[in-house]
Each structure stands twice: as structure tokens, then as C-alpha cells.
Design a protein around this motif. Structure first.
Motif, PDB file in Angstrom:
ATOM      1  N   GLU A 116       0.801  -1.227   0.000  1.00  0.00           N
ATOM      2  CA  GLU A 116       0.000   0.000   0.000  1.00  0.00           C
ATOM      3  C   GLU A 116       0.833   1.277   0.000  1.00  0.00           C
ATOM      4  O   GLU A 116       0.461   2.257  -0.628  1.00  0.00           O
ATOM      5  N   ASP A 125       3.699   3.987  -0.711  1.00  0.00           N
ATOM      6  CA  ASP A 125       4.543   4.313  -1.858  1.00  0.00           C
ATOM      7  C   ASP A 125       5.970   4.649  -1.457  1.00  0.00           C
ATOM      8  O   ASP A 125       6.879   4.462  -2.234  1.00  0.00           O
ATOM      9  N   ASP A 126       6.122   5.191  -0.290  1.00  0.00           N
ATOM     10  CA  ASP A 126       7.370   5.868   0.013  1.00  0.00           C
ATOM     11  C   ASP A 126       7.990   5.383   1.322  1.00  0.00           C
ATOM     12  O   ASP A 126       8.141   6.149   2.254  1.00  0.00           O
ATOM     13  N   ARG A 183       9.831  -4.710  -4.263  1.00  0.00           N
ATOM     14  CA  ARG A 183       9.375  -3.322  -4.391  1.00  0.00           C
ATOM     15  C   ARG A 183      10.538  -2.330  -4.373  1.00  0.00           C
ATOM     16  O   ARG A 183      10.327  -1.127  -4.372  1.00  0.00           O
TER      17      ARG A 183
END
Length: 153
Positions: free
Chosen positions: A53, A55-56, A81
Motif C-alpha cells: 500500500e 509508496d514511500d 518493491r
């Protein structure tokens, strides 16, 4: 600002730890040093869901022995990822270098945790750290997207 803090490249951390006191202490130490804790979870399934979920995330701190599996599974999911992992464990696995950028042995002092993260950040920038914290192994040249240890970052 001459004496101001330099801008960090590692700010957002995911903590994967199933010992409540260790998790609380880790979160507290990191927050006090202005790191942002994306989440603190105690299960592989929760960590993988957050990796899916968020992104960063800049770095995952993962224990090896978790209630529903292994931090190795978390490291594999993070590598897919492109998110680097530092194992924080009492027993660093033999294949850690293929899965993580570093390993910090428990028990550790709070200053050693911060110094370990700073060493990873320095390595990402191509700098060397004169003195590594006790119980810390920084794997030479890590590439988390390749699932191994070669260009940290």
C-alpha cells in the motif's frame, strides 16, 4: 544554516518487530530522532500489506523471528518493491547479505540503531563511515531491487 542537520534520504521507516517492548522502544528512539514511522507491525502478513500500500518507505527494520513467519519473507517482499531492509535480530541469517543491506544484532543501544541507519544512508551516498556501531554489519554494495547487497539505495 551552518550547523543545521543535513537533509536525510532515509526518513520513512517500517518497523517489523513482534516483541512489544522492543517495538515500542524502537519507535520511540526513531521518533525522537525525527524519523517517520510508517507503521510498526508484528506479523509478516501485515508488513507485506503495508509494503503493497505505501509508496514511500525508505527502509524496513525487520526482526527475523515473527509470530506468523520470518522476516526473510518480509525482506523478499520489500526487495520486489525496491525497498531496502536492515535485519534487526539476535541471529543474523547466513543468507542475510542476499536479502538485506545490513544487519544489526540485538540487543543494541539506541545510539547504535541510529548510527546503523546513518551508515546505510552514508553508503547510499557513496560515503564511508569511519566507525560502525557494535553488532552491525553493512553489506558491501546492496541493491535491494535485485534482492541482494550491491548499491545501497
Amino acid at each position: 544554516m551552518i550547523f543545521g542537520r543535513k537533509k536525510r534520504s532515509i526518513v520513512r521507516l517500517l518497523v517489523v518487530e513482534d516483541e512489544p517492548l522492543v517495538a515500542f522502544d524502537t519507535e520511540h528512539v526513531l521518533s525522537e530522532q525525527d524519523y517517520e514511522i510508517v507503521a510498526t507491525v508484528d506479523r509478516v502478513a501485515h508488513a507485506v500489506a503495508i509494503l503493497d500500500e505505501a509508496d514511500d518507505i525508505h527502509l524496513v527494520l525487520a526482526d527475523i523471528a515473527l509470530a506468523d513467519g520470518s522476516g526473510i519473507e518480509v525482506a523478499q517482499a520489500a526487495a520486489r518493491r525496491g525497498v531496502p531492509v536492515m535485519f534487526v535480530t539476535g541471529n543474523c541469517p547466513g543468507d542475510a547479505e542476499a536479502l538485506a543491506v545490513a544487519c544489526l544484532s540485538k540487543p543494541y543501544a539506541p545510539r547504535d540503531l541510529i548510527a546503523a541507519i546513518e551508515a546505510i544512508e552514508a553508503a547510499r551516498e557513496g560515503k564511508t563511515t569511519r566507525r560502525l556501531p557494535n553488532g552491525f554489519r553493512l553489506f558491501a554494495g546492496s541493491d535491494p531491487s535485485a534482492g541482494g547487497a550491491a548499491a545501497i539505495g
